[in-house]
Design a protein around this motif. Structure first.
Motif, PDB file in Angstrom:
ATOM      1  N   ILE A 336       0.836  -1.206   0.000  1.00 21.64           N
ATOM      2  CA  ILE A 336       0.000   0.000   0.000  1.00 21.64           C
ATOM      3  C   ILE A 336       0.869   1.254   0.000  1.00 21.64           C
ATOM      4  CG2 ILE A 336      -1.643   1.351   1.379  1.00 21.64           C
ATOM      5  CD1 ILE A 336      -2.800  -1.356   2.333  1.00 21.64           C
ATOM      6  N   MET A 337       1.909   1.271   0.839  1.00 24.54           N
ATOM      7  CA  MET A 337       2.770   2.437   0.936  1.00 24.54           C
ATOM      8  C   MET A 337       3.552   2.663  -0.351  1.00 24.54           C
ATOM      9  SD  MET A 337       2.174   3.958   3.681  1.00 24.54           S
ATOM     10  CE  MET A 337       3.509   5.142   3.543  1.00 24.54           C
ATOM     11  N   ILE A 338       3.945   1.594  -1.033  1.00 25.63           N
ATOM     12  CA  ILE A 338       4.675   1.726  -2.297  1.00 25.63           C
ATOM     13  C   ILE A 338       3.811   2.452  -3.328  1.00 25.63           C
ATOM     14  CG2 ILE A 338       5.581   0.424  -4.264  1.00 25.63           C
ATOM     15  CD1 ILE A 338       6.433  -1.732  -2.135  1.00 25.63           C
ATOM     16  N   ILE A 339       2.573   2.006  -3.475  1.00 24.80           N
ATOM     17  CA  ILE A 339       1.652   2.632  -4.428  1.00 24.80           C
ATOM     18  C   ILE A 339       1.322   4.057  -3.997  1.00 24.80           C
ATOM     19  CG2 ILE A 339      -0.601   2.461  -5.541  1.00 24.80           C
ATOM     20  CD1 ILE A 339       1.321   0.246  -6.351  1.00 24.80           C
ATOM     21  N   PHE A 340       1.065   4.232  -2.711  1.00 21.70           N
ATOM     22  CA  PHE A 340       0.660   5.553  -2.187  1.00 21.70           C
ATOM     23  C   PHE A 340       1.767   6.593  -2.390  1.00 21.70           C
ATOM     24  CE2 PHE A 340       0.664   8.505   1.455  1.00 21.70           C
ATOM     25  CZ  PHE A 340      -0.527   9.179   1.196  1.00 21.70           C
ATOM     26  N   LEU A 341       3.001   6.271  -2.003  1.00 23.66           N
ATOM     27  CA  LEU A 341       4.096   7.242  -2.108  1.00 23.66           C
ATOM     28  C   LEU A 341       4.444   7.546  -3.563  1.00 23.66           C
ATOM     29  CD1 LEU A 341       6.476   6.109   0.790  1.00 23.66           C
ATOM     30  CD2 LEU A 341       4.926   8.063   0.727  1.00 23.66           C
ATOM     31  N   ALA A 342       4.399   6.525  -4.413  1.00 24.98           N
ATOM     32  CA  ALA A 342       4.684   6.765  -5.831  1.00 24.98           C
ATOM     33  C   ALA A 342       3.642   7.708  -6.430  1.00 24.98           C
ATOM     34  CB  ALA A 342       4.716   5.447  -6.590  1.00 24.98           C
ATOM     35  N   THR A 343       2.394   7.479  -6.099  1.00 28.21           N
ATOM     36  CA  THR A 343       1.323   8.344  -6.608  1.00 28.21           C
ATOM     37  C   THR A 343       1.445   9.747  -6.028  1.00 28.21           C
ATOM     38  OG1 THR A 343      -0.131   6.409  -6.757  1.00 28.21           O
ATOM     39  CG2 THR A 343      -1.175   8.575  -6.832  1.00 28.21           C
TER      40      THR A 343
END
Length: 560
Positions: A336-343
């Motif tokens: 979740i954090m990978i997708i969230f921070l990239a976005t």
């Protein structure tokens, strides 16, 4: 009764069938030449008042059909109708019902004066100091059949016949099990109807009675208030000469101190205390139906060591559930954090939907199932009991989730950024004076194929979770102490997942489906280097947890 049987080598032998206390008395009688069948014929039982834990004695009435004068000296030869009242029970209780005693020297009946009474009590004390369970025996011969409902009539003017001592030695596995339980933070308390001397001797022989702790009697408990009981149970390891009411008070006092209480028992009178405890345990062999129905658990072999083994297995199962939850939860939070921070930073999405589905079903699922096959930590029985209100996701797991979220997110996003920097689209160049990573965050990625970066992120996250599956096998023990290859199911799960990952990134017809490409040797090197970081972080976290546990264990040892 004594059951006769023939062994394999042809020898005739006997075994006790039924209550072991009664059986031991029959064995003693048989050794003295009194055969059970002959005694039953000569002295058939015509009435009985069963043993009662309050009265602490049992009464039987026998017809003297063929009285043997050498063992029934009070019988009158030639009289056709005679009855013997036999009483056995707690020596002091039975002694209180007697007015005479049978002299062993001349087999004559003599008045029970104070000197004789003290002599009998002293003999009883000597026997109990040797861990013997002692019963007092008394009798009276009468000419008419008494009314059995009238206890006072039956139990008056008795003749004290003597004492019989028996020992029920602790099984050899009990002492190691007690020490093992103590290391696990489990305190064992003996509650018995035996005399204090007997209970103390047994407790000391199995290392149950700890230095500085006490032996208390039911009579002492009667003088205590509930508040006093709460303090007394903290330093009392043995309760002797207790009644069912005392057992319930002991359970209540322990629970009032916020202890989790398991109560074992086998009799009808144990049922209330078994029901009152947090965990009621009944004996499967000697236990009554009432005790079994009341209990939460039935011990099929009546062995204390089995309870300790069950505790260990329960801890292993609970620990495996925690490992399963921790592994999946920390992996999912990291995703979740990978997708969230990239976005949030304007980068392309590092992982496609089908890649996330693959990660959750195969890369996470197979190792998580293998964690359920773990045999437990080496120090499972050295850990203190968890609080009964402690959730599965406790403080320790929360710290681990945070550490792993940071480590995995950092590793995967680093791999993703390196992939973006290595494979910018044609014509794109980093302006002079600007760092490559700063340029990546402000670059317009609309319409740009970032297959290489996605492949590196996908491989890094997959290997992060597979490598870390080995370190999650224990919450505290190092992977090298456990043995990297000690769980064969983990080898199957990780091996299969790595094989499938290689197929996804190398087989041409699968590459468009998962938006991957065949990585170069350099890309594989970067991926492996970054993927091992979360596993190293996990081992470092466990090192500090072990240090904290060692300090707490040392403090607990000093307190004991």
């Amino acid at each position: 009764q004594l059951d006769q049987y023939t062994s394999e080598d042809g020898e005739i032998s006997h075994r006790i069938v039924g209550d072991p206390t009664e059986g031991s008395i029959l064995v003693a009688a048989a050794k003295a030449g009194l055969v059970t069948e002959t005694m039953h014929s000569a002295f058939p039982r015509s009435g009985e008042i069963p043993f009662d834990s309050v009265r602490k004695r049992m009464v039987t009435v026998h017809s003297l059909v063929d009285p043997r004068m050498e063992i029934a000296p009070s019988a009158v030869a030639g009289r056709t109708e005679q009855y013997a009242i036999a009483v056995k029970g707690a020596p002091d209780v039975v002694l209180g019902l007697c007015t005479h005693y049978l002299d062993i020297d001349d087999r004559s009946v003599k008045p029970l004066d104070e000197a004789a009474r003290q002599m009998i009590l002293a003999a009883n004390d000597e026997l109990t100091k040797d861990a013997l369970r002692v019963l007092g025996m008394a009798y009276r011969v009468i000419s008419t059949m008494p009314e059995q409902e009238n206890n006072d009539e039956l139990e008056k003017d008795l003749i004290y016949a003597g004492l019989i001592g028996m020992i029920d030695p602790a099984r050899t596995e009990v002492k190691p099990a007690l020490i093992n339980a103590r290391g696990a933070g489990i305190r064992t308390i003996m509650i018995t109807g035996d005399y204090p001397n007997t209970a103390r001797a047994i407790a000391q022989s199995i290392s149950l009675l700890r230095p500085g702790h006490q032996v208390r009697t039911g009579a002492e408990l009667n003088e205590m208030s509930d508040d006093e009981m709460k303090e007394v149970v903290k330093t009392t390891d043995v309760f002797a000469r207790v009644s069912p009411e005392h057992k319930m008070r002991i359970v209540d006092a322990l629970r009032a101190n916020d202890e989790v209480v398991a109560m074992t028992g086998d009799g009808v009178n144990d049922a209330p205390a078994i029901k009152r405890a947090d965990i009621g345990v009944a004996m499967g062999i000697t236990g009554t139906d009432v005790a079994k129905e009341t209990a939460d658990m039935v011990l099929t072999d009546d062995n204390y060591a089995t309870i300790v083994s069950a505790v260990e297995q329960g801890r292993v199962i609970y620990a495996n559930i925690r490992k399963f939850v921790f592994f999946l939860l920390s992996s999912n939070v990291a995703e979740i954090m990978i997708i969230f921070l990239a976005t949030l930073t304007g980068l392309p999405t590092p992982l496609t939907a089908i890649q996330l589905l693959w990660l959750n079903l195969l890369t996470d699922g197979a190792p998580a199932l293998a964690l359920a096959m773990e045999k437990g930590d080496p120090d499972t029985m050295q850990q203190k009991p968890r609080a009964k209100n402690e959730p599965i996701i406790n403080k320790t797991m929360g710290i681990g989730i945070i550490v792993q979220t940071i480590a995995q997110t950092g590793a995967v996003l680093t791999a993703f950024l390196i992939g973006l920097a290595w494979h910018l689209e044609a014509g794109a160049a980093v302006p002079a004076g600007m760092s490559t990573f700063a340029y990546l965050f402000q670059h317009n990625w609309n319409g740009v194929d970032v297959q290489t970066a996605e492949t590196m992120a996908f491989m890094t996250l997959s290997l992060c979770e597979l490598f870390r599956a080995y370190t999650v096998r224990s919450e505290r023990a190092s992977i090298f102490k456990l043995g990297v290859f000690s769980n064969r199911w983990m080898q199957y799960a990780v091996g299969l997942s790595i094989l499938l990952l290689i197929l996804v990134v190398t087989i041409p017809f699968l590459q468009p489906i998962f938006n991957t490409h065949n990585p170069t040797a350099t890309e594989w090197g970067i991926v492996f280097g970054l993927a091992i970081i979360p596993a190293i972080c996990e081992e470092i976290t466990k090192f500090f947890l072990r240090r904290a546990d060692a300090k707490e264990r040392a403090l607990r040892a000093e307190a004991d």
